[in-house]
Design an enzyme around this catalytic site. Sequence first.
Site, mmCIF file in Angstrom:
data_model
loop_
_atom_site.group_PDB
_atom_site.id
_atom_site.type_symbol
_atom_site.label_atom_id
_atom_site.label_comp_id
_atom_site.label_asym_id
_atom_site.label_seq_id
_atom_site.Cartn_x
_atom_site.Cartn_y
_atom_site.Cartn_z
ATOM 1 C CE1 TYR A 186 -3.708 -1.705 5.279
ATOM 2 C CE2 TYR A 186 -2.599 0.817 4.767
ATOM 3 C CZ TYR A 186 -3.614 -1.196 4.208
ATOM 4 O OH TYR A 186 -3.873 -0.595 3.505
ATOM 5 C CB SER A 213 -0.091 0.043 1.370
ATOM 6 O OG SER A 213 -1.343 1.207 1.838
#
Length: 250
Positions: free
Chosen positions: A157, A143
Amino acid sequence: MAGKLDGKVAIVTGGSSGIGRATAVTFAKEGAKVVIAARRTEEGEETVRLVKEAGSEALFIQTDVTNAAQIEALVKKTVEIYGRLDCAFNNAGFGKPIPLTERTEEDWDSEIDVNLKGVWLCLKYEIPAMLKTGGGAIVNMASMGGTVIAAPGLSAYSAAKGGVVGLTRSAALEYASQGIRINAVSPGLISTDILANFREEVLQEMTATIPLKRLGEAEEVAEAVVFLCSNAASYITGQNLVIDGGYTVQ
């Protein structure tokens, strides 16, 4: 016209929605047989229907990517049914915004397990299956958050996605000489169900900060994944492809 992946067999984890579903369908359009792995059965079977509609064969296997036995069974079943494994998109993941000091150990472990440990487990069982038929191509889901930039509240994350890129590079070097290419993609703001949690005005503000002045589409990430799995990317390994409309180069 022949597809980029004619005769190939692909696994997509997290294939029940969003980028995973779009990639499964794109794999199918390029001639690959697709095995969809996810926790949600109904949504996974819907992806199977869409893959078949796109003209290919498909199978859904309910899978928790944090469970080694289930990942091993996923790969084993794929090879039993289709005879080989050529491509994989290790896509399953999630992020939940929680302030760092308010995050529980359980919160931390669950995000690291799905986003990072799950990718490692997939690689652990996919790679031996690919070696048996001379190699393959794997794409891991990273990401832009955690690999290029970060966001407050997404400590686990961001840490996991940064870890995915490190894992991808190391694995790519280990298996390059044996015919396996391993890359990662780092999407930016993509128009999927996840963005339904944002208010419209917030989405508009976010979109205005993107040089291309729009959100990305799941299909645009899917096309990049298929490219990295195809012979068109035969000299690319160990890379992290950022797909963000120019956001992180500002």
